[in-house]
Design a protein around this motif. Structure first.
Motif, PDB file in Angstrom:
ATOM      1  N   ALA A  84      23.259  25.931  11.625  1.00 16.49           N
ATOM      2  CA  ALA A  84      23.125  25.820  10.140  1.00 16.49           C
ATOM      3  C   ALA A  84      24.433  24.566   9.119  1.00 16.49           C
ATOM      4  N   VAL A  85      25.329  24.361  10.250  1.00 18.63           N
ATOM      5  CA  VAL A  85      26.329  23.312   9.134  1.00 18.63           C
ATOM      6  C   VAL A  85      26.013  21.898  10.052  1.00 18.63           C
ATOM      7  N   ASP A  86      26.130  21.946  11.420  1.00 14.77           N
ATOM      8  CA  ASP A  86      25.654  20.551  12.215  1.00 14.77           C
ATOM      9  C   ASP A  86      23.995  20.346  12.078  1.00 14.77           C
ATOM     10  N   LEU A  87      23.300  21.008  12.488  1.00 14.26           N
ATOM     11  CA  LEU A  87      21.563  20.847  12.753  1.00 14.26           C
ATOM     12  C   LEU A  87      21.653  20.454  11.187  1.00 14.26           C
ATOM     13  N   CYS A  88      21.695  21.909  10.817  1.00 18.80           N
ATOM     14  CA  CYS A  88      20.259  22.129   9.274  1.00 18.80           C
ATOM     15  C   CYS A  88      21.173  20.931   7.714  1.00 18.80           C
ATOM     16  N   ILE A  89      22.296  21.323   8.524  1.00 18.06           N
ATOM     17  CA  ILE A  89      22.753  20.654   7.154  1.00 18.06           C
ATOM     18  C   ILE A  89      22.883  19.174   6.924  1.00 18.06           C
ATOM     19  N   HIS A  90      23.096  18.395   8.347  1.00 20.29           N
ATOM     20  CA  HIS A  90      22.405  17.330   8.544  1.00 20.29           C
ATOM     21  C   HIS A  90      20.836  16.905   8.240  1.00 20.29           C
ATOM     22  N   ASP A  91      20.352  17.907   8.921  1.00 19.07           N
ATOM     23  CA  ASP A  91      18.647  17.938   9.352  1.00 19.07           C
ATOM     24  C   ASP A  91      18.121  16.421  10.459  1.00 19.07           C
ATOM     25  N   LEU A  92      18.887  17.154  11.383  1.00 15.41           N
ATOM     26  CA  LEU A  92      18.931  16.903  12.670  1.00 15.41           C
ATOM     27  C   LEU A  92      17.675  16.833  14.087  1.00 15.41           C
ATOM     28  N   ARG A 122      15.316  31.376  10.231  1.00 17.30           N
ATOM     29  CA  ARG A 122      13.874  31.276   9.288  1.00 17.30           C
ATOM     30  C   ARG A 122      14.478  30.960   8.152  1.00 17.30           C
ATOM     31  N   ALA A 123      15.935  31.759   7.634  1.00 16.81           N
ATOM     32  CA  ALA A 123      16.656  31.761   6.644  1.00 16.81           C
ATOM     33  C   ALA A 123      17.578  30.185   6.667  1.00 16.81           C
ATOM     34  N   LEU A 124      17.765  29.763   7.438  1.00 16.91           N
ATOM     35  CA  LEU A 124      17.880  28.168   7.541  1.00 16.91           C
ATOM     36  C   LEU A 124      17.006  27.151   6.524  1.00 16.91           C
ATOM     37  N   PRO A 125      17.192  26.948   5.437  1.00 12.52           N
ATOM     38  CA  PRO A 125      16.715  25.173   5.331  1.00 12.52           C
ATOM     39  C   PRO A 125      16.264  24.180   5.824  1.00 12.52           C
ATOM     40  N   ASN A 126      15.259  23.746   6.362  1.00 10.68           N
ATOM     41  CA  ASN A 126      15.354  21.937   7.521  1.00 10.68           C
ATOM     42  C   ASN A 126      14.971  23.167   8.960  1.00 10.68           C
ATOM     43  N   MET A 127      15.018  23.814   9.210  1.00  6.34           N
ATOM     44  CA  MET A 127      14.788  24.618  10.513  1.00  6.34           C
ATOM     45  C   MET A 127      13.114  24.585  10.409  1.00  6.34           C
ATOM     46  N   TRP A 148       8.967  14.728  15.021  1.00  6.36           N
ATOM     47  CA  TRP A 148       9.662  16.035  14.101  1.00  6.36           C
ATOM     48  C   TRP A 148      11.364  15.691  13.948  1.00  6.36           C
ATOM     49  N   PRO A 149      11.500  14.840  12.516  1.00  3.88           N
ATOM     50  CA  PRO A 149      12.425  14.866  12.101  1.00  3.88           C
ATOM     51  C   PRO A 149      13.402  15.824  11.159  1.00  3.88           C
ATOM     52  N   HIS A 150      13.064  17.087  12.356  1.00  2.00           N
ATOM     53  CA  HIS A 150      14.040  18.508  11.636  1.00  2.00           C
ATOM     54  C   HIS A 150      14.209  18.780  12.111  1.00  2.00           C
ATOM     55  N   PRO A 151      15.327  19.627  12.964  1.00  2.00           N
ATOM     56  CA  PRO A 151      15.842  21.124  13.706  1.00  2.00           C
ATOM     57  C   PRO A 151      14.537  21.722  14.258  1.00  2.00           C
ATOM     58  N   ILE A 152      14.112  22.411  15.358  1.00  2.00           N
ATOM     59  CA  ILE A 152      13.224  23.312  15.913  1.00  2.00           C
ATOM     60  C   ILE A 152      13.894  24.100  16.559  1.00  2.00           C
ATOM     61  N   TYR A 153      13.356  25.292  16.166  1.00  4.04           N
ATOM     62  CA  TYR A 153      13.707  26.609  17.338  1.00  4.04           C
ATOM     63  C   TYR A 153      13.148  26.803  17.607  1.00  4.04           C
ATOM     64  N   ILE A 154      13.242  27.217  18.959  1.00  4.47           N
ATOM     65  CA  ILE A 154      11.548  27.167  19.771  1.00  4.47           C
ATOM     66  C   ILE A 154      11.990  28.204  20.705  1.00  4.47           C
ATOM     67  N   ARG A 155      11.225  29.499  20.720  1.00  2.96           N
ATOM     68  CA  ARG A 155      11.713  30.520  21.066  1.00  2.96           C
ATOM     69  C   ARG A 155      10.191  31.024  22.380  1.00  2.96           C
ATOM     70  N   LEU A 156      10.916  31.167  23.745  1.00 10.17           N
ATOM     71  CA  LEU A 156      10.130  31.922  24.346  1.00 10.17           C
ATOM     72  C   LEU A 156      10.027  33.090  24.966  1.00 10.17           C
ATOM     73  N   GLY A 157       8.878  33.147  25.178  1.00  9.60           N
ATOM     74  CA  GLY A 157       9.097  34.664  25.636  1.00  9.60           C
ATOM     75  C   GLY A 157       8.225  34.914  26.770  1.00  9.60           C
ATOM     76  N   LYS A 158       8.447  36.177  27.092  1.00  9.76           N
ATOM     77  CA  LYS A 158       7.889  36.131  28.176  1.00  9.76           C
ATOM     78  C   LYS A 158       6.313  37.096  28.197  1.00  9.76           C
ATOM     79  N   GLY A 159       5.164  35.959  28.930  1.00 10.73           N
ATOM     80  CA  GLY A 159       3.481  36.733  28.675  1.00 10.73           C
ATOM     81  C   GLY A 159       3.076  37.008  29.877  1.00 10.73           C
TER      82      GLY A 159
END
Lengths: 308, 266
Positions: A84-92, A122-127, A148-159
């Protein structure tokens, strides 16, 4: 899917010197090629996710694009404040590659099951939050992440090895993909659940029920107009996710419709993980069955909404 | 130790800001005035006209609640007008109760949640090395702050990477919000702790300008290890009613007489 994601980090690292890889304490041999060819941009930093996310932020502040990889629960629960703080507030532009979304680590129990990761990310702004449906789509996603100039959370599934995505649909972050159009109902899906929905749609077709699939590989930013146009003309909509029903894909769709098209709300049903931690081990498939995320339940949910 | 005019002036700036905002972390800011003064007067490379210049040294204030001291020195150095200090914590001010990167020129990282500065600083120091730049990275932590385990995760990594371009300073005023650090969560033996984590560690009187200048001149303490400087300080330094008094860790709802009482000490 995981192998594809990491192979892509190597490929990206090869074409762009801004790319660095940071792992916590992954299995032996991970990204050996990268470690050999450009060791200065390969970091295996130990079981220290709070530090790792901060370190990634520091690197991103100086122009690097860090790809961070470990198990999803450790990248979300353990270091939520750092995310939240290091990545999303800084929008890195840091990319979090999260292994084992949903029930992948079934035998390892609830400490390792990422069931609410989409909700809290999903609750975090900028993510941005992304859950591709197969290895090919993972490849398209990863290769589109450089700028993409913002942080990204990439969810790996197993299919498994099944490939259901199609190159012609491309990949654009934040843009829904209609995998199949439908006249009676639509499944709104994310991650590998798109595969299950496609199988289920085939079953329904045999019974004369025409159901389509809109694949929401991006949970945030949520493609409101894309999903609304996909579902507004059918009679029933079922969301399908390998994630707790609170706060994930189904919630996102309900929120969107509540704001933009409340007339659509009554035709939407949600299928996902119940609001409790897993009490069983077994396999991913046995857990999905235990949670009630199967073709049978999808058929049941769809037919109920269709009034059948 | 007596304060000279410059130390008093910087403290006056802090009070100006507190008067404007009606609040602030007095104790936490006043213990670090001399550390920042020496850093910005004699150690750091920076350009207020170009606060993002690539060859600047990076200073991360990890104890973000001490931002009043940082705002004072940044204003003093011309990163923004001194008159702006009075806007502290007002709705549209750039100067919030914790410092924010992107809002305040010269602020490298948004801090306030504790235990974030050192991990970020490790990333910065690695970046400097990868980009073959000579810039140095300094981070100032509080003492209560290093209760957070993230500092020690980052500390191990700084040693692993032999980050000789990284210096961690600790404002060791021996008081945290509730009371004495020795009673809340004892940090001792602190020098041995940093040493055992791979930092070449020195101690200094954090209010002695000459001693601070001398210790900073010795940096890096090693060519193959990060440096740590434990600065022994007095919380609320310069204000007898606040010195060593946890009640002055943070104050809100301050009155004109509270403010006047502070000015009178200078």
């Amino acid at each position: 899917m995981r192998k594809t994601a990491l192979d892509c980090v190597y490929k990206l690292g090869k074409i762009d010197e801004r790319v660095v890889f940071i792992g916590s304490d992954l299995g032996p041999g991970v990204l050996d090629k990268m470690k050999t060819e450009f060791p200065q941009r390969f970091f295996m930093e130990g079981v220290s996710e709070q530090y790792i996310v901060g370190m990634a932020a520091g690197l991103a502040m100086e122009g690097f694009i860090p790809y961070v990889n470990t198990i999803a629960t450790f990248l979300t629960r353990r270091c939520y404040e750092q995310v939240a703080v290091d990545l999303c507030i800084h929008d890195l532009p840091v990319r979090l590659i999260a292994n084992g979304g949903g029930g992948v680590y079934a035998p390892l129990g609830p400490t390792h099951l990422a069931i609410e990761d989409i909700a809290i990310m999903r609750a975090l702004p900028n993510m941005a939050v992304v859950a591709p449906c197969d290895a090919d789509e993972m490849n398209r996603l990863m290769m589109s992440t450089l700028d993409w100039p913002h942080p990204i959370y990439i969810r790996l599934g197993k299919g498994g090895d099944k490939i259901v995505s199609e190159e012609k649909n491309g990949f654009e972050l934040g843009k829904a993909i209609i995998m199949r159009s439908g006249t009676d109902g639509m499944f709104v899906t994310t991650g590998v659940m798109t595969q299950l929905a496609l199988e289920t749609a085939d079953l329904l077709k045999k019974d004369g029920v025409n159901v389509g699939i809109v694949h929401m590989h991006t949970l945030k930013p949520f493609d409101s107009s894309g999903v609304i146009s996909a579902i507004e003309n059918v009679r029933a909509v079922v969301t399908v996710e390998e994630h707790i029903v609170n706060g994930g894909l189904g919630s996102a769709l309900l929120e969107t419709c509540s704001e933009l098209r409340p007339d659509l709300l009554s035709k939407i049903a949600r299928v996902g993980i119940p609001d409790k931690f897993a009490t069983e081990y077994g396999s991913q498939n046995s857990l999905l069955k235990h949670w009630g995320i199967t073709s049978d339940t999808l058929v049941g949910a769809m037919m109920k909404k269709l009034g059948g | 130790m007596q304060m000279d005019d410059r130390s008093k002036l910087l403290r006056r700036y802090v009070i100006d800001a507190m008067r404007g905002g009606g609040r602030g972390h007095l104790g936490s800011s006043m213990s670090m005035i001399e550390i920042l003064r020496v850093l910005y007067d004699s150690v750091l490379k920076f350009d207020p006209a170009n606060p993002k210049s690539l060859d600047r040294d990076r200073f991360v204030l990890s104890k973000g609640h001490g931002c009043l001291a940082l705002y004072a020195i940044l204003a003093d150095k011309g990163f923004f007008p001194i008159s702006e200090l009075e806007s502290f914590c007002r709705p549209t001010s750039r100067l919030g109760g914790h410092p924010e990167r992107g809002k305040v020129p010269g602020v490298e990282a948004s801090t306030g949640a504790l235990g974030h500065g050192l991990p970020i600083a490790v990333g910065l120091a690695i970046a400097m090395r990868l980009q073959k730049r000579n810039s140095r990275v300094f981070v100032l932590t509080g003492d209560g702050e290093i209760n957070e385990g993230s500092n020690w995760e980052a500390g191990m990594a700084a040693a692993k990477h032999k980050l000789s371009n990284l210096t961690v300073m600790m404002d060791y005023n021996k008081l945290q919000s509730y009371g004495k650090t020795s009673e809340v969560l004892d940090l001792e033996p602190l020098v041995d702790k940093w040493k055992s984590f791979g930092f070449v560690t020195h101690e200094v009187d954090g209010h002695d300008v000459s001693a601070l200048e001398a210790i900073f001149k010795k940096l890096p303490f090693s060519d193959s290890a990060p440096s740590a400087i434990i600065c022994h300080t007095i919380k609320g330094k310069g204000f007898p009613f606040a010195e060593g008094n946890p009640e002055w860790h943070h104050k809100s709802g301050m009155t004109e007489s509270d403010i006047q009482q502070m000015y009178d000490c200078l």
